[in-house]
Design an enzyme around this catalytic site. Structure first.
Site, mmCIF file in Angstrom:
data_model
loop_
_atom_site.group_PDB
_atom_site.id
_atom_site.type_symbol
_atom_site.label_atom_id
_atom_site.label_comp_id
_atom_site.label_asym_id
_atom_site.label_seq_id
_atom_site.Cartn_x
_atom_site.Cartn_y
_atom_site.Cartn_z
ATOM 1 C CE LYS A 1 -47.692 42.098 20.628
ATOM 2 N NZ LYS A 1 -48.816 43.177 19.194
ATOM 3 C CG ASP B 1 -46.231 45.339 17.924
ATOM 4 O OD1 ASP B 1 -46.219 44.597 18.759
ATOM 5 O OD2 ASP B 1 -46.991 44.897 16.468
ATOM 6 N N GLY C 1 -36.998 18.915 12.303
ATOM 7 C CA GLY C 1 -37.688 18.428 10.777
ATOM 8 C C GLY C 1 -38.565 17.550 11.209
ATOM 9 C CB CYS D 1 -35.479 16.237 16.698
ATOM 10 S SG CYS D 1 -36.691 14.727 16.626
ATOM 11 C CE1 TYR D 2 -34.033 15.607 8.162
ATOM 12 C CE2 TYR D 2 -32.550 16.788 9.205
ATOM 13 C CZ TYR D 2 -33.534 16.001 8.008
ATOM 14 O OH TYR D 2 -33.001 15.978 6.618
ATOM 15 C CG HIS E 1 -38.232 18.780 20.276
ATOM 16 N ND1 HIS E 1 -37.936 19.495 19.333
ATOM 17 C CD2 HIS E 1 -38.192 17.410 19.556
ATOM 18 C CE1 HIS E 1 -37.858 18.892 18.502
ATOM 19 N NE2 HIS E 1 -38.400 16.934 18.404
ATOM 20 C CD GLU F 1 -36.997 21.986 20.429
ATOM 21 O OE1 GLU F 1 -36.230 21.968 21.432
ATOM 22 O OE2 GLU F 1 -37.208 22.094 19.275
HETATM 23 N N1 GLN Z 1 -38.072 12.876 10.771
HETATM 24 C C1 GLN Z 1 -37.135 12.588 11.760
HETATM 25 C C2 GLN Z 1 -37.695 11.489 12.756
HETATM 26 O O1 GLN Z 1 -38.495 10.870 12.720
HETATM 27 C C3 GLN Z 1 -36.828 13.795 12.927
HETATM 28 C C4 GLN Z 1 -37.524 14.438 13.585
HETATM 29 C C5 GLN Z 1 -37.293 15.469 14.331
HETATM 30 O O2 GLN Z 1 -36.711 16.226 14.533
HETATM 31 N N2 GLN Z 1 -38.625 16.356 15.161
HETATM 32 O O3 GLN Z 1 -37.155 10.373 13.801
#
Ligand code: GLN
Length: 544
Positions: A400, A248, A66, A93-94, A189, A191
């Site tokens: 999709k 669809d 986030g 991450c966040y 990440h 994903e």
């Molecule tokens: N804002 C947080 C950071 O800068 C998380 C970033 C993120 O989740 N991509 O570390």
């Protein structure tokens, strides 16, 4: 959201589900997609979801990335009950920072932002005193991994009860695991495809750690969806829905037909600006091919009559077509309802089919998004106002690519499953300037040749969208030794993965030569062909 109906059989009751709680990262939906690619069902909800109101228990929870910093006063925080759920949790991450914050508020702004590729070193602990489970996230993966980072904050130190399971030069706590519980956090990440083996890591979490069954397949979804449609509309319920020949609406219609047969009424409105022979082809495929109860309404004259003389504003064309569509659909619905009323064992038409997909649902609930407004298709929005129908959305759980797979499963022809997107106002917005029957003829014939050649060259699936547009100018040419003053066709073909940005397709010269020669020779009224080499942005995919 317009669905005021209770869902009798939600998929999270049938399938083991990994819940993704979204903190507003632009990649959150990709977590859900990757899990589904692994045949693990996953749903995304905003990070503000109160777990007591959930009504079902996930097999595991993933906290997404986030844009916020956990130490801000107004930063979003997960319902702390998540830590009492007793299911595995993975923070990304966040999400990692959120777990660290919960266990000791030890997150601060780093000196350096880290954005892009990073080399990750996995630290394994073996079966010793911390227990083998801390190694499970990276099981089967190399000790050196290429990962993708996007963060500015960092952990000042490891929270109490955790061990480090991965590091990078820049992030000493790039991966952590709790010694006692299945709680994990990673700074990178998994994903995004730039993290080379990210999907395997997600598999380790979902399948190995959470023990989620890998039974999310389109075959199973069909059975469950048919049962759900039957439960919703009941023994006598009737449903009406517009079809366009696009993937669809066709897949949605086929599901309805499988579920309730003739009690689903499909309507195809021929607005006079469909592609060459399209209405006939769609009719054939849907009725003879798929057994769908279809009414085709030829309203071309009404549409073309109203488009006459409109030369100034392309938005005006869109509005005329949208409004006329609503009018024609409602008239047709009345006729169908009157006829259907006499059918034994059938009730009133109370339902309207809509081909909403999961990305629309996600957009409407996304943490950063406009809180509860779903992007309603222009036509359907107008239809609902006038008709007092309840919405039924059989594709609302699907991405999709899942819709395409489902289409193939349901026996829908390849051609249709992979058909390029086609705008509601049809080729009216590919005829720049006034739309007249003669202009429609020219644009249609040119488009048909272009698409035929693209298919013959085996490029149709590689290209995301292609069409011919008719420019409102005339140019001089010489044909058969005679000076001609005729119109110009512009070809457009783009490649894109999400239609938000797009690149024009680099055809080879021979291909373009062939298409140009055929169009000038075969389409009366055209003496020149040009190729549009504008990307999006700054261009749009369509021309009006
Ligand atoms: N804002 C947080 C950071 O800068 C998380 C970033 C993120 O989740 N991509 O570390």
């Amino acid at each position: 959201m317009a669905t005021d109906t209770k869902d009798p059989i939600p998929p999270h009751k049938t399938f083991d589900t990994i819940l993704v709680l979204d903190f507003g990262s632009q990649y959150s939906h990709l977590i859900t997609r990757r899990l589904r690619e692994l045949n693990v069902y996953s749903e995304m909800l905003p990070c503000t979801q109160k777990l007591a109101e959930l009504g079902w228990t996930p097999k595991g929870v993933i906290l997404s990335g986030g844009p916020y910093s956990v130490y801000w006063d107004d930063a979003p925080h997960v319902d702390q009950a998540v830590f009492e759920l007793n299911v595995p949790i993975l923070g990304i991450c966040y999400g990692l920072q959120e777990i660290a914050w919960h266990f000791g508020k030890n997150v601060l702004a780093g000196e350096k932002r880290e954005y892009g590729h990073a080399n990750l070193k996995v630290e394994r602990h073996g079966d010793g005193e911390v227990g083998g489970h801390v190694d499970k996230l990276f099981k089967g993966l190399e000790d050196d991994m290429e990962v993708w980072m996007s963060h500015g904050d960092k952990l000042s130190h490891l929270p109490e009860g955790f061990v480090t399971v991965a590091t990078t030069a820049n992030a000493p706590f790039a991966g952590m695991a709790n010694k006692d519980k299945p709680l994990y956090g990673i700074q990178f990440h998994p994903e995004v495809t730039h993290t080379k083996r990210g999907k395997e890591l997600l598999k380790n979490f979902a399948v190995d750690i959470c023990q989620a069954r890998t039974d999310w397949t389109m075959g199973k979804f069909v059975d469950q969806e048919i049962a759900r449609i039957r439960a919703l509309v009941g023994e006598k319920g009737q449903v009406i829905g517009a079809v366009s020949g696009g993937v669809d609406s066709t897949v949605a219609a086929k599901l309805m037909q499988e579920a309730i047969g003739e009690r689903f009424h499909a309507v195809l409105v021929d607005n006079g600006v469909l592609r060459l022979n399209e209405a006939q082809q769609v009719k054939k495929t849907l009725t003879a091919g798929l057994g769908i109860n279809l009414t085709v309404v030829d309203a071309s004259e009404r549409f073309l009559g109203r488009l006459k003389g409109v030369t100034d504003d392309p938005e005006k064309k869109r509005k005329i077509i949208g409004n006329t569509f609503i009018e024609v659909f409602q008239e047709t619905a009345k006729e169908i309802a009157a006829k259907a009323a006499g059918t034994p064992n059938a009730g009133e038409i109370e339902w309207l089919l809509q081909g909403t997909l999961y990305p629309d649902v996600i957009e409407s609930i996304s943490f950063k998004g406009p809180s509860a407004t779903i992007k309603t298709h222009h036509n359907v929005g107008g239809l609902l106002e006038g008709m007092h129908l309840k919405l039924i959305e059989p594709l609302r759980e699907l991405f999709k690519d899942e819709v395409r797979e489902l289409g193939t499963n349901l026996g829908i022809p390849e051609d249709l499953v992979w058909r390029h997107p086609f705008p509601g106002p049809g080729i009216a917005i590919r005829i720049l300037g006034e739309v007249t029957p003669e202009q429609v003829r020219i644009a249609r014939e040119a488009d048909n040749i272009f698409i035929e050649e693209i298919k013959a060259a085996g490029l149709y699936r590689k290209i995301s969208q292609a069409f011919a547009a008719l420019l409102p100018v005339k140019a001089v040419g010489v044909m058969g030794d005679k000076r001609v003053h005729d119109q110009v066709i512009a070809l457009r073909a783009v490649e894109t993965s999400d239609f938000m940005t797009a690149d024009w397709y680099p055809f080879d010269g021979e291909f373009l030569k062939r298409v140009s020669r055929r169009i000038v020779n075969e389409v009366n009224g055209v003496c020149r062909v040009v190729y549009d080499i504008t990307s999006k942005p700054p261009g749009t995919i369509e021309m009006e």
